[in-house]
Write a protein that holds these residues in place. Structure first.
Motif, PDB file in Angstrom:
ATOM      1  N   TRP A 131       1.004  -1.312  -0.295  1.00 54.24           N
ATOM      2  CA  TRP A 131      -0.147  -0.018   0.259  1.00 54.24           C
ATOM      3  C   TRP A 131       0.656   1.216   0.046  1.00 54.24           C
ATOM      4  CZ3 TRP A 131      -4.202   2.348   0.030  1.00 54.24           C
ATOM      5  CH2 TRP A 131      -4.705   3.304   0.412  1.00 54.24           C
ATOM      6  N   LEU A 132       2.030   1.171   0.960  1.00 47.48           N
ATOM      7  CA  LEU A 132       2.791   2.668   0.771  1.00 47.48           C
ATOM      8  C   LEU A 132       3.139   2.805  -0.077  1.00 47.48           C
ATOM      9  CD1 LEU A 132       3.579   2.587   5.042  1.00 47.48           C
ATOM     10  CD2 LEU A 132       1.271   3.549   3.710  1.00 47.48           C
ATOM     11  N   SER A 133       4.528   1.190  -0.700  1.00 45.15           N
ATOM     12  CA  SER A 133       4.939   1.370  -1.747  1.00 45.15           C
ATOM     13  C   SER A 133       4.220   2.190  -3.024  1.00 45.15           C
ATOM     14  CB  SER A 133       5.323  -0.104  -2.180  1.00 45.15           C
ATOM     15  OG  SER A 133       6.427   0.101  -3.287  1.00 45.15           O
ATOM     16  N   CYS A 134       3.095   1.649  -2.669  1.00 41.30           N
ATOM     17  CA  CYS A 134       2.195   2.960  -3.960  1.00 41.30           C
ATOM     18  C   CYS A 134       1.932   3.918  -4.260  1.00 41.30           C
ATOM     19  CB  CYS A 134       0.607   1.614  -4.203  1.00 41.30           C
ATOM     20  SG  CYS A 134       0.022   2.318  -5.717  1.00 41.30           S
ATOM     21  N   LEU A 135       1.162   4.357  -2.674  1.00 43.14           N
ATOM     22  CA  LEU A 135       1.017   6.284  -2.015  1.00 43.14           C
ATOM     23  C   LEU A 135       2.110   6.812  -2.448  1.00 43.14           C
ATOM     24  CD1 LEU A 135      -1.397   5.402   0.895  1.00 43.14           C
ATOM     25  CD2 LEU A 135      -2.008   6.040  -1.853  1.00 43.14           C
ATOM     26  N   TYR A 136       3.422   6.568  -2.350  1.00 50.30           N
ATOM     27  CA  TYR A 136       4.606   7.216  -2.040  1.00 50.30           C
ATOM     28  C   TYR A 136       6.356   6.509  -2.093  1.00 50.30           C
ATOM     29  CZ  TYR A 136       1.342   8.426   1.887  1.00 50.30           C
ATOM     30  OH  TYR A 136       0.116   8.633   2.904  1.00 50.30           O
ATOM     31  N   PRO A 137       5.951   6.555  -3.816  1.00 47.80           N
ATOM     32  CA  PRO A 137       7.347   5.667  -4.802  1.00 47.80           C
ATOM     33  C   PRO A 137       8.122   5.648  -4.338  1.00 47.80           C
ATOM     34  CG  PRO A 137       5.225   7.022  -5.648  1.00 47.80           C
ATOM     35  CD  PRO A 137       4.982   7.009  -4.631  1.00 47.80           C
ATOM     36  N   GLY A 138       8.508   7.639  -3.635  1.00 49.73           N
ATOM     37  CA  GLY A 138       9.793   8.119  -3.318  1.00 49.73           C
ATOM     38  C   GLY A 138      10.163   7.807  -2.357  1.00 49.73           C
ATOM     39  N   ALA A 139       9.246   7.483  -1.170  1.00 51.61           N
ATOM     40  CA  ALA A 139       9.672   7.449   0.109  1.00 51.61           C
ATOM     41  C   ALA A 139      10.841   5.812   0.202  1.00 51.61           C
ATOM     42  CB  ALA A 139       8.691   7.300   0.972  1.00 51.61           C
ATOM     43  N   ALA A 140      11.765   6.524   1.118  1.00 57.29           N
ATOM     44  CA  ALA A 140      12.068   5.701   1.422  1.00 57.29           C
ATOM     45  C   ALA A 140      12.164   4.060   1.995  1.00 57.29           C
ATOM     46  CB  ALA A 140      14.088   5.729   2.064  1.00 57.29           C
ATOM     47  N   LEU A 141      11.907   3.431   1.591  1.00 56.30           N
ATOM     48  CA  LEU A 141      10.855   2.297   2.835  1.00 56.30           C
ATOM     49  C   LEU A 141      11.627   0.638   2.922  1.00 56.30           C
ATOM     50  CD1 LEU A 141       7.074   2.438   1.033  1.00 56.30           C
ATOM     51  CD2 LEU A 141       7.697   3.847   3.383  1.00 56.30           C
ATOM     52  N   GLY A 142      13.038   0.273   1.581  1.00 57.02           N
ATOM     53  CA  GLY A 142      13.126  -0.519   1.927  1.00 57.02           C
ATOM     54  C   GLY A 142      13.433  -1.090   3.258  1.00 57.02           C
ATOM     55  N   PRO A 143      14.800  -0.820   3.811  1.00 53.16           N
ATOM     56  CA  PRO A 143      14.714  -1.463   4.686  1.00 53.16           C
ATOM     57  C   PRO A 143      13.384  -1.929   5.543  1.00 53.16           C
ATOM     58  CG  PRO A 143      16.551   1.027   4.801  1.00 53.16           C
ATOM     59  CD  PRO A 143      14.769   0.947   3.539  1.00 53.16           C
ATOM     60  N   TYR A 144      12.905  -0.453   5.821  1.00 50.61           N
ATOM     61  CA  TYR A 144      11.201  -0.964   6.465  1.00 50.61           C
ATOM     62  C   TYR A 144      10.815  -2.488   6.344  1.00 50.61           C
ATOM     63  CZ  TYR A 144      12.219   3.850   7.844  1.00 50.61           C
ATOM     64  OH  TYR A 144      12.848   4.553   8.957  1.00 50.61           O
ATOM     65  N   ALA A 145      10.345  -2.239   4.723  1.00 52.45           N
ATOM     66  CA  ALA A 145       9.929  -3.198   4.111  1.00 52.45           C
ATOM     67  C   ALA A 145      10.335  -4.646   4.500  1.00 52.45           C
ATOM     68  CB  ALA A 145       9.558  -3.451   2.402  1.00 52.45           C
ATOM     69  N   ASP A 146      11.731  -4.578   3.979  1.00 47.07           N
ATOM     70  CA  ASP A 146      12.775  -5.910   4.519  1.00 47.07           C
ATOM     71  C   ASP A 146      12.649  -6.174   6.496  1.00 47.07           C
ATOM     72  OD1 ASP A 146      14.148  -7.706   4.205  1.00 47.07           O
ATOM     73  OD2 ASP A 146      16.840  -6.252   4.907  1.00 47.07           O
ATOM     74  N   ALA A 147      12.901  -4.900   7.082  1.00 49.28           N
ATOM     75  CA  ALA A 147      11.765  -5.460   8.526  1.00 49.28           C
ATOM     76  C   ALA A 147      11.092  -5.726   8.956  1.00 49.28           C
ATOM     77  CB  ALA A 147      12.287  -3.837   9.364  1.00 49.28           C
ATOM     78  N   ALA A 148       9.913  -5.808   8.565  1.00 52.18           N
ATOM     79  CA  ALA A 148       8.215  -6.202   7.857  1.00 52.18           C
ATOM     80  C   ALA A 148       8.143  -7.905   7.518  1.00 52.18           C
ATOM     81  CB  ALA A 148       7.459  -5.563   7.185  1.00 52.18           C
ATOM     82  N   ASP A 149      10.202  -8.450   6.380  1.00 53.87           N
ATOM     83  CA  ASP A 149       9.735  -9.850   6.146  1.00 53.87           C
ATOM     84  C   ASP A 149      10.097 -10.730   7.175  1.00 53.87           C
ATOM     85  OD1 ASP A 149       9.806 -11.860   4.306  1.00 53.87           O
ATOM     86  OD2 ASP A 149      11.976 -11.024   4.091  1.00 53.87           O
ATOM     87  N   PHE A 150      11.188  -9.453   7.852  1.00 51.15           N
ATOM     88  CA  PHE A 150      11.785 -10.228   9.274  1.00 51.15           C
ATOM     89  C   PHE A 150      11.544 -10.645  10.420  1.00 51.15           C
ATOM     90  CE2 PHE A 150      14.554 -10.729  12.578  1.00 51.15           C
ATOM     91  CZ  PHE A 150      15.180 -11.038  12.827  1.00 51.15           C
ATOM     92  N   LEU A 151      10.502  -9.529  10.470  1.00 52.49           N
ATOM     93  CA  LEU A 151       9.326  -9.832  11.879  1.00 52.49           C
ATOM     94  C   LEU A 151       8.459 -10.538  11.091  1.00 52.49           C
ATOM     95  CD1 LEU A 151       8.826  -8.312  14.796  1.00 52.49           C
ATOM     96  CD2 LEU A 151       6.921  -7.259  13.625  1.00 52.49           C
ATOM     97  N   ALA A 152       7.669 -11.011  10.156  1.00 51.18           N
ATOM     98  CA  ALA A 152       6.605 -11.236   9.529  1.00 51.18           C
ATOM     99  C   ALA A 152       7.551 -13.164   9.851  1.00 51.18           C
ATOM    100  CB  ALA A 152       6.062 -11.794   8.804  1.00 51.18           C
ATOM    101  N   ARG A 153       8.763 -13.679   9.880  1.00 44.74           N
ATOM    102  CA  ARG A 153       8.878 -14.806   8.982  1.00 44.74           C
ATOM    103  C   ARG A 153       8.611 -16.100  10.536  1.00 44.74           C
ATOM    104  NH1 ARG A 153      15.242 -13.718   7.189  1.00 44.74           N
ATOM    105  NH2 ARG A 153      14.859 -12.660   5.226  1.00 44.74           N
ATOM    106  N   PRO A 154       8.591 -15.386  11.667  1.00 46.41           N
ATOM    107  CA  PRO A 154       8.047 -16.833  12.927  1.00 46.41           C
ATOM    108  C   PRO A 154       6.859 -17.125  12.378  1.00 46.41           C
ATOM    109  CG  PRO A 154       9.305 -15.210  13.998  1.00 46.41           C
ATOM    110  CD  PRO A 154       9.113 -14.604  11.937  1.00 46.41           C
ATOM    111  N   ALA A 155       5.747 -16.030  11.624  1.00 42.76           N
ATOM    112  CA  ALA A 155       4.724 -16.811  11.830  1.00 42.76           C
ATOM    113  C   ALA A 155       4.928 -17.449  10.282  1.00 42.76           C
ATOM    114  CB  ALA A 155       4.126 -15.138  11.284  1.00 42.76           C
TER     115      ALA A 155
END
Length: 575
Positions: free
Chosen positions: A65-89
């Motif tokens: 959602w955010l990647s589409c709304l804010y294509p210029g924002a530096a979201l890469g590290p946060y998306a990577d952190a979200a993937d890491f947080l979801a790994r136990p799931a």
């Protein structure tokens, strides 16, 4: 329509599209299957499911959602952190599949899909950071598309667990078709999740179960449940800072669990909301009720009932003369800001048409020409709102000073028109009456409003509800009298909505945001009619619950942006 009957059809389509398109497709699909997460609360082997599964998944699904709304924002590290947080799931997902645990397998598939969606966004960030033709960019692009495809596969498995796999696949095809037809990604991202089709039973029941399970925990989960329901309805983001915080909040909050994260998000929300209440819109901006329909009113502390009102006409009063002069002045200000710019020539022409139609006095005002010019200005502001969410260089937004002058003029026009019944009627009858007024969606909205009124007899008197129900009952069939009854019933429903808005907005406009925060937390609920909100609070709760219906009927008044802002304020006040 794009055919996604087989899984290889999806993979083939993704291979031929950009990573941005694949990620949005995956993101919207994982939102649709989020209700399958309810399964984790039915299994005692999953410890603290809201912290270990639900919170990581919610964070991960914000990434597309955010990647589409804010294509210029530096979201890469946060998306990577979200993937890491979801790994136990994700581990839970795979163990559930191997164990054959039906209660958890759907939830596990959602977790897997959410983590893959976040991973695809992290890869997309690498694509955007790298040189367009570099090997790094190509490799990252492939990784993003593969992760998106993996997310879609897992989402379809989750949908099947709740018996709506075919419906989810059809929704996926509709999204892909819209992309192929040139729909801008940010426009598609803001569309209702099920493309204006009914929510499948499995999704609706699953979401209700998940929402109940979360709200029972009392960890301020409403900051997420409200967000998800906004995605279901296709509402635009409420506050940009809050949207970004859903992914980019500091890791120390995520490590502490739902209470820490949700309290911090709630702080963001209340900080933004407090700004909205600093200068409330005048309650006088609420449109007058329509003449040729049932009228609603009554005592402020009594339920809304049917009332008799005398016909209103345009009269020469000091207030209307002042409004007429201010419209002329603000139209001239807009002309000055437009200057000699070719791009703004059409807008400047609208302002000129408005001034010509307004004449030198109220007696000279040419009603239909005035309304036509006013409506053109409204449409231009709507176009500017769309332009601000689009990256199309061919349709840039208005300069800020021009936008400000246009909004200022329209606020004055809406206030003026709100008390001129002839202008109100023209707003209602905008376009072909058969299509605009007596349409199936408008008829359905009347039925929904009647149901809402029956739920709250302390807000809408039973006699008023029965009166509206009677006229709606006369509206079946296609005879001339039935058509007239349909128009009359819809106009009457609009009048009831206007009275609900007026009553609900009065405490919003007069009380501070601190007081309304107390109401949201239940501090004033026992006070009753003599309390801070009185009967207005009940009307506000009804509007909040039936927001879509209220907006649908209010929109029949010609897209009055000031009225839309008032509804926004009411909904925020009781959310």
């Amino acid at each position: 329509m794009v055919d996604f009957t087989r899984s290889e059809d999806v993979a083939r389509w993704i291979d031929g599209r950009s990573p941005d398109e694949a990620i949005l497709l995956a993101g919207r699909l994982v939102w649709r299957v989020l209700p399958a997460l309810a399964g984790v609360f039915a299994n005692q082997n999953v410890k603290d499911p809201s912290a270990t599964v639900v919170l990581p998944v919610f964070r991960a699904i914000t990434a597309p959602w955010l990647s589409c709304l804010y294509p210029g924002a530096a979201l890469g590290p946060y998306a990577d952190a979200a993937d890491f947080l979801a790994r136990p799931a994700r581990i839970l997902a795979r163990s559930a599949v191997h164990s054959g645990d039906a209660t958890v397998s759907g939830a596990g598939a959602v977790a897997d899909a959410a983590a893959s969606a976040a991973a695809s966004c992290a890869a997309l960030a690498a694509v955007r950071d790298a040189s367009a033709k570099s090997p790094a960019s190509r490799f990252a692009s492939i990784a993003a598309s593969r992760a998106a495809n993996a997310s879609i596969r897992s989402s379809l498995n989750a949908a099947s667990s709740l018996f709506y796999g075919a419906t989810a696949r059809l929704a996926l095809s509709i999204d892909a078709t819209a992309i192929e037809q040139g729909t801008a990604l940010e426009v598609l991202a803001a569309q209702p999740l099920w493309n204006r089709e009914p929510i499948p039973d499995g999704a609706a029941e699953g979401w209700l179960d998940l929402k109940k399970a979360l709200l029972r925990e009392r960890h301020h989960w409403r900051v997420w449940t409200d967000w998800y329901e906004d995605r279901l309805r296709g509402k635009p983001p409420q506050f940009h800072s809050l949207e970004l915080a859903r992914l980019t909040l500091a890791e120390m909050f995520w490590e502490q669990g739902p209470d820490a994260v949700n309290v911090e998000l709630l702080n963001f929300l209340e900080k933004e909301e407090s700004k909205q209440f600093e200068i409330p819109i005048s309650i006088d901006s609420i449109t007058s009720q329509i003449d040729s329909a049932l009228a609603f009113g009554g005592g402020e502390n009594a339920p809304i009932d049917v009332v008799e009102v005398s016909p209103q006409t345009l009269v020469d009063t000091a207030e209307l003369r002042l409004g007429h002069q201010q419209i002329q002045d603000k139209a001239r200000t807009l002309q000055v800001h437009c200057g000699s710019s070719n791009r703004l020539a059409v807008l400047k022409g609208y302002a000129t048409r408005l001034m010509d139609a307004a004449g030198g006095s109220l007696a000279e005002l040419k009603l239909r020409a005035f309304w036509s010019a006013m409506n053109s200005l409204r449409r231009r502001l709507e176009a500017d709102s769309l332009a601000r969410t689009s990256a199309d260089p061919e349709t840039p937004p208005l300069p800020e000073e021009v936008k400000g002058a246009l909004e200022d003029l329209l606020d004055e026009l809406n206030l003026f028109a709100a008390h001129e019944p002839h202008l109100v009627t023209l707003d209602l009858m905008r376009g072909d009456p058969e299509l605009r007024i007596a349409s199936p969606p408008a008829n359905a909205a009347v039925s929904d409003l009647i149901s809402a009124a029956k739920e709250r007899p302390e807000v809408v008197a039973p006699s008023a509800t029965e009166a509206l129900e009677r006229v709606a009952a006369d509206a079946t069939g296609n005879s001339p009298s039935a058509v007239r009854a349909r128009i009359f019933s819809i106009r009457s429903a609009v009048n009831l909505v206007l009275e609900l808005i007026r009553r609900a907005y009065k405490p919003v406009a007069t009380e501070t945001s601190v007081a309304w925060k107390g109401i949201r937390e239940g501090a004033y609920r026992a006070v009753g009619a003599a309390g801070i909100a009185g009967a207005g609070y009940g009307a506000a709760l009804l509007i909040h619950k039936y927001e879509t219906t209220v907006r649908q009927l209010a929109d029949l008044l010609g897209g009055n942006q000031t009225l839309a802002k008032i509804i926004d304020a009411i909904v925020r006040a009781v959310s």
